[in-house]
Design a protein around this motif. Structure first.
Motif, short mmCIF file in Angstrom:
data_model
loop_
_atom_site.label_atom_id
_atom_site.label_comp_id
_atom_site.label_asym_id
_atom_site.label_seq_id
_atom_site.Cartn_x
_atom_site.Cartn_y
_atom_site.Cartn_z
N SER A 5 6.01 -2.69 -0.14
CA SER A 5 6.22 -3.00 -2.02
C SER A 5 4.86 -3.40 -2.23
CB SER A 5 6.73 -3.85 -2.66
OG SER A 5 5.84 -5.45 -2.10
N GLU A 8 4.45 1.35 -2.59
CA GLU A 8 5.42 1.37 -3.28
C GLU A 8 4.66 1.71 -5.06
OE1 GLU A 8 7.38 3.82 -3.69
OE2 GLU A 8 6.82 3.82 -1.18
N GLU A 9 4.20 -0.11 -5.13
CA GLU A 9 3.74 -0.33 -7.36
C GLU A 9 2.64 0.77 -7.02
OE1 GLU A 9 4.42 -2.35 -9.90
OE2 GLU A 9 6.17 -1.88 -8.37
N LYS A 11 2.20 3.84 -5.47
CA LYS A 11 2.42 4.66 -5.70
C LYS A 11 2.75 5.02 -7.81
CE LYS A 11 3.41 5.81 -1.06
NZ LYS A 11 4.72 6.03 -0.49
N LYS A 12 3.24 4.16 -7.58
CA LYS A 12 4.07 4.23 -8.95
C LYS A 12 2.16 4.66 -10.32
CE LYS A 12 8.09 1.57 -8.13
NZ LYS A 12 8.64 0.60 -8.56
N LYS A 13 1.58 3.37 -9.81
CA LYS A 13 0.95 3.60 -10.99
C LYS A 13 0.36 5.28 -10.86
CE LYS A 13 -0.66 -1.38 -11.37
NZ LYS A 13 -1.70 -1.98 -10.29
N HIS A 14 -0.22 5.71 -9.41
CA HIS A 14 -1.09 7.26 -9.06
C HIS A 14 0.07 8.33 -9.73
CE1 HIS A 14 -1.99 11.00 -7.37
NE2 HIS A 14 -3.39 10.36 -7.37
N ARG A 15 1.55 7.97 -9.77
CA ARG A 15 2.42 8.65 -10.58
C ARG A 15 1.91 9.02 -11.83
NH1 ARG A 15 5.65 7.97 -6.18
NH2 ARG A 15 6.76 6.10 -7.80
N ALA A 16 2.33 7.21 -12.42
CA ALA A 16 1.80 7.61 -14.04
C ALA A 16 0.22 8.07 -14.37
CB ALA A 16 1.85 6.11 -14.55
N ASP A 19 0.62 11.66 -14.66
CA ASP A 19 1.28 12.30 -16.04
C ASP A 19 0.76 12.18 -16.92
OD1 ASP A 19 3.66 12.31 -14.60
OD2 ASP A 19 5.13 10.96 -14.93
N LYS A 42 -7.76 7.76 -10.88
CA LYS A 42 -6.41 7.94 -9.50
C LYS A 42 -6.64 8.07 -7.88
CE LYS A 42 -3.73 12.34 -9.21
NZ LYS A 42 -3.24 13.56 -10.40
#
Length: 56
Positions: A5, A8-9, A11-16, A19, A42
């Motif tokens: 988890s 996954e968090e 990875k979410k920060k990396h995607r954000a 963007d 990043k």
């Protein structure tokens, strides 16, 4: 928080951040320093994801 988890968090920060970098690069008048700082953040997150994935 379990390791998966946490990854996954990250990875979410990396995607954000990805963007955000794209958004900032399209905006007029944004400093290269700001873009560079976002890219550094990043990269740090990417390295942390890789490190944690190797430990798992």
């Amino acid at each position: 928080m379990s390791l998966s988890s946490h990854v996954e968090e990250l990875k979410k920060k990396h995607r954000a951040l990805s963007d955000r970098v794209e958004e900032v690069q399209r905006a007029p008048g944004v400093s290269n320093l700001e873009i560079a700082e976002l890219k550094k953040q990043k990269l740090r997150i990417k390295e942390e994801i890789e490190r944690l994935s190797m430990d798992a």
